[in-house]
Design a protein around this motif. Sequence first.
Motif, PDB file in Angstrom:
ATOM      1  N   VAL A 254      42.794  34.279  35.060  1.00  0.00           N
ATOM      2  CA  VAL A 254      42.693  35.576  35.595  1.00  0.00           C
ATOM      3  C   VAL A 254      41.761  36.079  36.347  1.00  0.00           C
ATOM      4  O   VAL A 254      40.793  36.028  35.428  1.00  0.00           O
ATOM      5  CB  VAL A 254      43.681  37.286  34.973  1.00  0.00           C
ATOM      6  CG1 VAL A 254      43.361  38.395  35.712  1.00  0.00           C
ATOM      7  CG2 VAL A 254      44.893  36.472  33.766  1.00  0.00           C
ATOM      8  N   THR A 255      41.973  36.249  37.431  1.00  0.00           N
ATOM      9  CA  THR A 255      40.819  36.231  38.728  1.00  0.00           C
ATOM     10  C   THR A 255      39.909  37.545  38.147  1.00  0.00           C
ATOM     11  O   THR A 255      40.559  38.621  37.612  1.00  0.00           O
ATOM     12  CB  THR A 255      40.836  36.374  40.234  1.00  0.00           C
ATOM     13  OG1 THR A 255      41.491  37.175  40.627  1.00  0.00           O
ATOM     14  CG2 THR A 255      42.045  34.693  40.227  1.00  0.00           C
ATOM     15  N   ASP A 256      38.587  38.002  38.825  1.00  0.00           N
ATOM     16  CA  ASP A 256      38.521  38.727  38.728  1.00  0.00           C
ATOM     17  C   ASP A 256      38.571  40.391  39.321  1.00  0.00           C
ATOM     18  O   ASP A 256      39.233  41.316  38.592  1.00  0.00           O
ATOM     19  CB  ASP A 256      36.718  39.192  39.049  1.00  0.00           C
ATOM     20  CG  ASP A 256      35.629  38.325  38.244  1.00  0.00           C
ATOM     21  OD1 ASP A 256      36.147  38.404  36.943  1.00  0.00           O
ATOM     22  OD2 ASP A 256      35.041  37.951  38.684  1.00  0.00           O
ATOM     23  N   LYS A 257      38.941  40.006  40.615  1.00  0.00           N
ATOM     24  CA  LYS A 257      40.001  41.005  41.768  1.00  0.00           C
ATOM     25  C   LYS A 257      41.390  41.639  40.172  1.00  0.00           C
ATOM     26  O   LYS A 257      40.716  42.666  40.826  1.00  0.00           O
ATOM     27  CB  LYS A 257      40.579  40.688  43.228  1.00  0.00           C
ATOM     28  CG  LYS A 257      40.694  41.120  43.261  1.00  0.00           C
ATOM     29  CD  LYS A 257      41.575  40.096  44.785  1.00  0.00           C
ATOM     30  CE  LYS A 257      42.048  41.499  45.962  1.00  0.00           C
ATOM     31  NZ  LYS A 257      42.940  41.355  46.932  1.00  0.00           N
ATOM     32  N   ASP A 258      41.865  40.648  39.784  1.00  0.00           N
ATOM     33  CA  ASP A 258      43.457  41.026  39.693  1.00  0.00           C
ATOM     34  C   ASP A 258      43.070  41.627  38.095  1.00  0.00           C
ATOM     35  O   ASP A 258      43.937  42.902  38.039  1.00  0.00           O
ATOM     36  CB  ASP A 258      43.971  39.282  38.764  1.00  0.00           C
ATOM     37  CG  ASP A 258      44.616  38.417  40.548  1.00  0.00           C
ATOM     38  OD1 ASP A 258      45.240  39.798  41.288  1.00  0.00           O
ATOM     39  OD2 ASP A 258      44.769  37.845  40.433  1.00  0.00           O
ATOM     40  N   ALA A 259      42.084  40.970  37.716  1.00  0.00           N
ATOM     41  CA  ALA A 259      41.350  42.267  36.445  1.00  0.00           C
ATOM     42  C   ALA A 259      41.491  43.546  36.625  1.00  0.00           C
ATOM     43  O   ALA A 259      41.901  44.431  36.167  1.00  0.00           O
ATOM     44  CB  ALA A 259      40.188  41.358  35.595  1.00  0.00           C
TER      45      ALA A 259
END
Length: 453
Positions: A254-259
């Motif tokens: 999972v990407t930083d942004k999505d998290a």
Amino acid sequence: MDFSNNILETIGNTPLVKLNKIVAEIDALVLAKVETFNPGNSVKDRMAVKMIEDAEADGRLKPGGTIIEGTSGNTGMGLALVAIVKGYKLICVISDKQSKEKMDILRAVGAKVVVCPTDVEPTDPRSYYSVSRRLAEETPNSWYVNQYDNMSNSLAHYEQTGPEIWKQTDGKITHFVVGVGTGGTISGVGKYLKEQNPNIKIWGIDTYGSVFKKYHETGIFDENEIYSYITEGIGEDILPKNVDFSLIDGFTKVTDKDAAVYTRKIALEEGIFVGNSAGACIKGLLQLKEHFKPEDVVVVLFHDSGSRYVGKMFNDDWMRERGFLEENITKAEDVIKDHIDKELIVVRTEELVSHAIERMRKYKISQIPVVDINGFVGSVDETDLFRSYVADKNVAEKPIKEVMGKPFPIVKLGTPIEEVSKLFSKENDAVLVDLGNGHHHIITKYDIIGAIK
């Protein structure tokens, strides 16, 4: 009377809560094991008690001793509670990417906090792994916890968390989904659940910048995958002994942004105020939705409380600075709205190149419009000035009009962002926005990149 003898007796038996709106597209029953109900507000309370009690039992930790641990904050909080009740001192070594709230909370419960840089190799003497070991060697009557390789970590979840989930779901659980950091939770819970029913699937949530997913799939520890990331509490640049890859059926990254975005969504859509790794888990769960059937019972574990991220994921400015805030950027005015009140820095045709250079340094900018009495007549940027200086060392004393380039294009406030983007090229690094009343603002490539979602 019904009471606990100390705060440690309240650890465990956390609730299982049905998720609704945020998992609407998943055709299965999704339940969250909300570990923020532990007294230290995280799942780490469980293994903190177990690791300390096991160390006391075999003599590694002696009365009046000092506990030393490298932590992302939550383990430190759990250790602090145990240290207070049992009379130990505590030193927590933490990386500088962790939230200020985590550091403040640790100090509030009596821990000494040592902050180390994030962007160094694990073997670097400045890393929080190395500093933890060094402090343990230098501090008399101390014990280095080492939650990554201390098998009491996963044993705590095998003995407590796993049985709780099995009992709460009446043995109907089909999938367990959890973020993986030290590996204690996924391995301990996974081992217990698979002993009850080998068909239960165990899924790990990983982050970009971590080695877990590729190592699980290929057996290759790829150092090229290691780079700095923002997500807290999951992912690693090492292989902790507590991660039992044989128990894990798969990983999703999972990407930083999505998290970050989904951390906020959980609070807004479910009323559950939990931390960064929970956001990663929910986004990972959605990425895995094709694995679930209507009759499945999926349990996802929420590690910690959102209170530890109020200065980060729950702060609009922090989110906006990283391009994480889900704003509707469609027009030129949307790009500049957060700094529209700043004065447009200009240079006049007859001023010297040295004046433009001085202005770039003072205001930390790379492009400046050039004006005369008729308006905008040219532009200069740091690249052009550098080239001019290489060609002629005396250029600093020449007037701007001799080195300036074409004027920047001018657009209206309501110009669609797609049209603004088309005006950028190798020859043009900025666009001016007409604010009306003779005032203008500048949009750079950096501004456009910051607006990309």
